[in-house]
Design a protein around this motif. Structure first.
Motif, PDB file in Angstrom:
ATOM      1  N   TYR A 116     -15.560  79.819 -27.280  1.00  0.00           N
ATOM      2  CA  TYR A 116     -14.249  80.473 -27.116  1.00  0.00           C
ATOM      3  C   TYR A 116     -13.727  80.237 -25.707  1.00  0.00           C
ATOM      4  O   TYR A 116     -12.570  79.818 -25.525  1.00  0.00           O
ATOM      5  CB  TYR A 116     -14.393  81.969 -27.390  1.00  0.00           C
ATOM      6  CG  TYR A 116     -13.201  82.814 -26.993  1.00  0.00           C
ATOM      7  CD1 TYR A 116     -12.208  83.127 -27.911  1.00  0.00           C
ATOM      8  CD2 TYR A 116     -13.082  83.322 -25.693  1.00  0.00           C
ATOM      9  CE1 TYR A 116     -11.121  83.918 -27.548  1.00  0.00           C
ATOM     10  CE2 TYR A 116     -11.999  84.100 -25.323  1.00  0.00           C
ATOM     11  CZ  TYR A 116     -11.022  84.401 -26.255  1.00  0.00           C
ATOM     12  OH  TYR A 116      -9.949  85.180 -25.880  1.00  0.00           O
ATOM     13  N   ARG A 117     -14.557  80.483 -24.717  1.00  0.00           N
ATOM     14  CA  ARG A 117     -14.144  80.349 -23.326  1.00  0.00           C
ATOM     15  C   ARG A 117     -13.765  78.904 -23.005  1.00  0.00           C
ATOM     16  O   ARG A 117     -12.801  78.646 -22.292  1.00  0.00           O
ATOM     17  CB  ARG A 117     -15.278  80.823 -22.412  1.00  0.00           C
ATOM     18  CG  ARG A 117     -14.955  80.772 -20.926  1.00  0.00           C
ATOM     19  CD  ARG A 117     -16.073  81.403 -20.109  1.00  0.00           C
ATOM     20  NE  ARG A 117     -15.827  81.233 -18.694  1.00  0.00           N
ATOM     21  CZ  ARG A 117     -16.216  80.168 -18.004  1.00  0.00           C
ATOM     22  NH1 ARG A 117     -16.889  79.198 -18.602  1.00  0.00           N
ATOM     23  NH2 ARG A 117     -15.958  80.068 -16.714  1.00  0.00           N
TER      24      ARG A 117
ATOM     25  N   GLU B  66      -0.193  78.293 -24.392  1.00  0.00           N
ATOM     26  CA  GLU B  66      -0.001  78.093 -22.969  1.00  0.00           C
ATOM     27  C   GLU B  66       1.055  79.050 -22.434  1.00  0.00           C
ATOM     28  O   GLU B  66       1.770  79.711 -23.200  1.00  0.00           O
ATOM     29  CB  GLU B  66       0.382  76.635 -22.696  1.00  0.00           C
ATOM     30  CG  GLU B  66      -0.764  75.667 -22.983  1.00  0.00           C
ATOM     31  CD  GLU B  66      -0.500  74.279 -22.441  1.00  0.00           C
ATOM     32  OE1 GLU B  66       0.624  73.770 -22.635  1.00  0.00           O
ATOM     33  OE2 GLU B  66      -1.430  73.699 -21.834  1.00  0.00           O
TER      34      GLU B  66
ATOM     35  N   PHE C 107      -4.325  80.421 -29.560  1.00  0.00           N
ATOM     36  CA  PHE C 107      -4.262  80.266 -28.108  1.00  0.00           C
ATOM     37  C   PHE C 107      -2.956  79.556 -27.756  1.00  0.00           C
ATOM     38  O   PHE C 107      -2.596  78.554 -28.383  1.00  0.00           O
ATOM     39  CB  PHE C 107      -5.431  79.436 -27.577  1.00  0.00           C
ATOM     40  CG  PHE C 107      -6.790  79.992 -27.913  1.00  0.00           C
ATOM     41  CD1 PHE C 107      -7.067  81.342 -27.783  1.00  0.00           C
ATOM     42  CD2 PHE C 107      -7.798  79.157 -28.374  1.00  0.00           C
ATOM     43  CE1 PHE C 107      -8.316  81.855 -28.097  1.00  0.00           C
ATOM     44  CE2 PHE C 107      -9.052  79.652 -28.684  1.00  0.00           C
ATOM     45  CZ  PHE C 107      -9.310  80.999 -28.547  1.00  0.00           C
TER      46      PHE C 107
ATOM     47  N   TYR D   4      -8.254  82.509 -34.294  1.00  0.00           N
ATOM     48  CA  TYR D   4      -7.521  82.724 -33.050  1.00  0.00           C
ATOM     49  C   TYR D   4      -6.234  81.918 -33.000  1.00  0.00           C
ATOM     50  O   TYR D   4      -6.065  80.929 -33.714  1.00  0.00           O
ATOM     51  CB  TYR D   4      -8.383  82.311 -31.849  1.00  0.00           C
ATOM     52  CG  TYR D   4      -9.723  83.010 -31.792  1.00  0.00           C
ATOM     53  CD1 TYR D   4      -9.862  84.236 -31.162  1.00  0.00           C
ATOM     54  CD2 TYR D   4     -10.841  82.440 -32.392  1.00  0.00           C
ATOM     55  CE1 TYR D   4     -11.088  84.879 -31.115  1.00  0.00           C
ATOM     56  CE2 TYR D   4     -12.074  83.079 -32.354  1.00  0.00           C
ATOM     57  CZ  TYR D   4     -12.189  84.298 -31.723  1.00  0.00           C
ATOM     58  OH  TYR D   4     -13.397  84.942 -31.695  1.00  0.00           O
TER      59      TYR D   4
ATOM     60  N   ALA E 209     -15.195  86.057 -29.609  1.00  0.00           N
ATOM     61  CA  ALA E 209     -14.422  85.932 -28.369  1.00  0.00           C
ATOM     62  C   ALA E 209     -15.303  86.093 -27.135  1.00  0.00           C
ATOM     63  O   ALA E 209     -14.800  86.040 -26.006  1.00  0.00           O
ATOM     64  CB  ALA E 209     -13.310  86.978 -28.348  1.00  0.00           C
TER      65      ALA E 209
ATOM     66  N   MET F 204      -5.420  79.071 -21.287  1.00  0.00           N
ATOM     67  CA  MET F 204      -4.415  79.551 -22.238  1.00  0.00           C
ATOM     68  C   MET F 204      -4.567  81.048 -22.500  1.00  0.00           C
ATOM     69  O   MET F 204      -5.556  81.671 -22.108  1.00  0.00           O
ATOM     70  CB  MET F 204      -4.513  78.758 -23.537  1.00  0.00           C
ATOM     71  CG  MET F 204      -4.027  77.326 -23.400  1.00  0.00           C
ATOM     72  SD  MET F 204      -3.954  76.441 -24.979  1.00  0.00           S
ATOM     73  CE  MET F 204      -5.683  76.108 -25.218  1.00  0.00           C
ATOM     74  N   ASN F 205      -3.602  81.618 -23.182  1.00  0.00           N
ATOM     75  CA  ASN F 205      -3.609  83.039 -23.517  1.00  0.00           C
ATOM     76  C   ASN F 205      -4.029  83.234 -24.970  1.00  0.00           C
ATOM     77  O   ASN F 205      -3.642  82.462 -25.845  1.00  0.00           O
ATOM     78  CB  ASN F 205      -2.218  83.650 -23.308  1.00  0.00           C
ATOM     79  CG  ASN F 205      -1.766  83.543 -21.864  1.00  0.00           C
ATOM     80  OD1 ASN F 205      -2.507  83.859 -20.945  1.00  0.00           O
ATOM     81  ND2 ASN F 205      -0.543  83.078 -21.662  1.00  0.00           N
ATOM     82  N   ASP F 206      -4.815  84.257 -25.196  1.00  0.00           N
ATOM     83  CA  ASP F 206      -5.220  84.656 -26.539  1.00  0.00           C
ATOM     84  C   ASP F 206      -4.104  85.552 -27.091  1.00  0.00           C
ATOM     85  O   ASP F 206      -3.837  86.625 -26.541  1.00  0.00           O
ATOM     86  CB  ASP F 206      -6.553  85.406 -26.465  1.00  0.00           C
ATOM     87  CG  ASP F 206      -7.101  85.799 -27.834  1.00  0.00           C
ATOM     88  OD1 ASP F 206      -6.305  85.994 -28.760  1.00  0.00           O
ATOM     89  OD2 ASP F 206      -8.334  85.942 -27.959  1.00  0.00           O
TER      90      ASP F 206
ATOM     91  N   CYS G  25      -4.873  76.863 -32.817  1.00  0.00           N
ATOM     92  CA  CYS G  25      -5.160  77.983 -33.712  1.00  0.00           C
ATOM     93  C   CYS G  25      -6.222  77.571 -34.716  1.00  0.00           C
ATOM     94  O   CYS G  25      -6.572  76.391 -34.836  1.00  0.00           O
ATOM     95  CB  CYS G  25      -3.898  78.439 -34.434  1.00  0.00           C
ATOM     96  SG  CYS G  25      -3.236  77.234 -35.610  1.00  0.00           S
TER      97      CYS G  25
ATOM     98  N   LYS H 221     -10.369  77.994 -25.055  1.00  0.00           N
ATOM     99  CA  LYS H 221      -9.235  78.782 -24.561  1.00  0.00           C
ATOM    100  C   LYS H 221      -8.809  78.305 -23.176  1.00  0.00           C
ATOM    101  O   LYS H 221      -7.617  78.157 -22.899  1.00  0.00           O
ATOM    102  CB  LYS H 221      -9.602  80.260 -24.520  1.00  0.00           C
ATOM    103  CG  LYS H 221      -8.533  81.162 -23.924  1.00  0.00           C
ATOM    104  CD  LYS H 221      -8.984  82.607 -23.961  1.00  0.00           C
ATOM    105  CE  LYS H 221      -7.990  83.523 -23.260  1.00  0.00           C
ATOM    106  NZ  LYS H 221      -7.965  83.306 -21.787  1.00  0.00           N
TER     107      LYS H 221
ATOM    108  N   LYS I   4     -11.088  92.108 -25.235  1.00  0.00           N
ATOM    109  CA  LYS I   4     -11.220  91.115 -26.298  1.00  0.00           C
ATOM    110  C   LYS I   4     -11.693  91.750 -27.599  1.00  0.00           C
ATOM    111  O   LYS I   4     -11.446  91.233 -28.681  1.00  0.00           O
ATOM    112  CB  LYS I   4     -12.202  90.016 -25.870  1.00  0.00           C
ATOM    113  CG  LYS I   4     -11.742  89.176 -24.696  1.00  0.00           C
ATOM    114  CD  LYS I   4     -12.762  88.110 -24.362  1.00  0.00           C
ATOM    115  CE  LYS I   4     -12.389  87.373 -23.094  1.00  0.00           C
ATOM    116  NZ  LYS I   4     -11.059  86.742 -23.162  1.00  0.00           N
TER     117      LYS I   4
END
Length: 348
Positions: free
Chosen positions: A276-277, A313, A311, A309, A271, A283-285, A264, A280, A84
């Motif tokens: 953030y956790r 799917e 994020f 960011y 991160a 999902m993918n960063d 976004c 997110k 990250k």
């Protein structure tokens, strides 16, 4: 046996303290900030902890000392956190006709209050956007400005507040927007807006977020006395608690959405944080998928602050991601990603 120097003993003592703080910072993303608001501030320092641990590791290895095992173990345990922080290789896959690009940018009110001496910031930002020519554009800290030229977007969702000085967020799209909305945060001028966008036969939901600011000065040379340091520390702690509530509102909202989602914007946190956790989720960063380097998105001197960011799917394949830290027209840098909608089975 040669007696160990006091410098070596002191250095290893610092190394041990650092290891404890790093392990604590590893745990904090799994704990709600309202439980430990002061400790949560450590997550902002985790990038620094990882870098210093790496320095200790190299120093001890060069001296052929077993002390290297401590920092080595710390770095091994935190391997997912390192990804990250820094990505070594960039992904840039071949562009296809069904790809689309998304740009997210906190434009800081287009320099309305002249934080920068440049009088052409609004038109310069317009030029940057025009050069990238994104299909979907999300702007945080947006305000209407006659010098901002965004003519390539026939569809938009703009949510503003304020009377004389209006500000808020905006989503612009080349594709049709069939539905829009907003998530209001209690006792805050920050919010989230969204738009349901039709691309060919697919409908996707794009969220643009702007979470509570922790209001840290970008000037590292600003003089800090003890009282001011305590005040900043408490202010960050309170902001983290606000962000926790805001992240829970966002998660509850997108969990009820049936469309593929992109989230976004400006998280105003690292991160390595609970916020953030929580947002997110599964999902993918996009940075972790295709970015490179530190991905620094906030213009904080000498520190790789990544707080903006994208994020996505699993249905979205991230084919390219970049943060342009040469564009110094705001206190943030624009982030741009190129995506493709694919079936889950064929994503690889």
């Amino acid at each position: 046996m040669k007696k160990e120097s006091w410098i070596s003993r002191l250095a290893f003592f610092v190394n041990k303290v650092l290891a404890i703080l790093t392990f604590l910072a590893y745990i904090l993303p799994f704990l709600a900030p309202k439980l430990f608001p002061f400790l949560s501030v450590l997550t902002l320092l985790l990038p620094l902890f990882l870098i210093v641990n790496f320095i200790f590791f190299i120093v001890w290895v060069l001296q052929l000392k077993r002390k290297a095992l401590l920092s080595g173990f710390v770095l091994l345990i935190g391997i997912t956190f390192i990804n990250k922080l820094y990505r070594f290789s960039e992904t840039n896959e071949k562009a296809e006709s069904n790809d689309f690009t998304l740009m997210s940018y906190n434009v800081r009110l287009f320099n309305k209050y002249e934080w920068l001496p440049n009088k052409k910031v609004p038109s310069d930002i317009s030029d940057v956007i025009q050069n990238y020519n994104p299909d979907i554009l999300c702007l945080q800290e947006y305000t209407p400005n006659e010098n901002v030229r965004l003519r390539n977007f026939p569809f938009k969702n703009i949510e503003l507040e304020g009377n004389k000085n209006k500000y808020g967020q905006a989503i612009f799209s080349k594709y049709e927007i069939i539905n829009t909305g907003e998530i209001d945060f209690p006792n805050s001028s920050n919010n989230v807006i969204f738009a349901d966008i039709v691309k060919f036969k697919d409908t996707i939901r794009v969220y643009s977020m702007h979470l509570q600011s922790i209001k840290i000065s970008t000037d590292i040379h600003e003089k800090l006395d003890e009282n001011k340091s305590k005040f900043i520390f408490m202010r960050i702690s309170e902001a983290f608690k606000e962000q926790q509530l805001q992240s829970e509102l966002i998660k509850a909202h997108y969990d009820s959405c049936k469309y593929p989602k992109i989230i976004c914007g400006d998280l105003n946190n690292s991160a390595f944080s609970y916020v953030y956790r929580n947002i997110k989720g599964e999902m993918n960063d996009a940075f972790e998928e295709a970015g490179s380097g530190f991905g620094k998105s906030y213009n904080f001197k000498y520190y790789p602050a990544r707080i903006d960011y994208v994020f996505v799917e699993d249905i979205f394949k991230v084919k390219e991601f970049q943060t342009n830290n040469q564009v110094k027209l705001s206190d943030h840098f624009p982030v741009i990603t190129r995506l493709e909608i694919v079936e889950k089975e064929s994503k690889k």
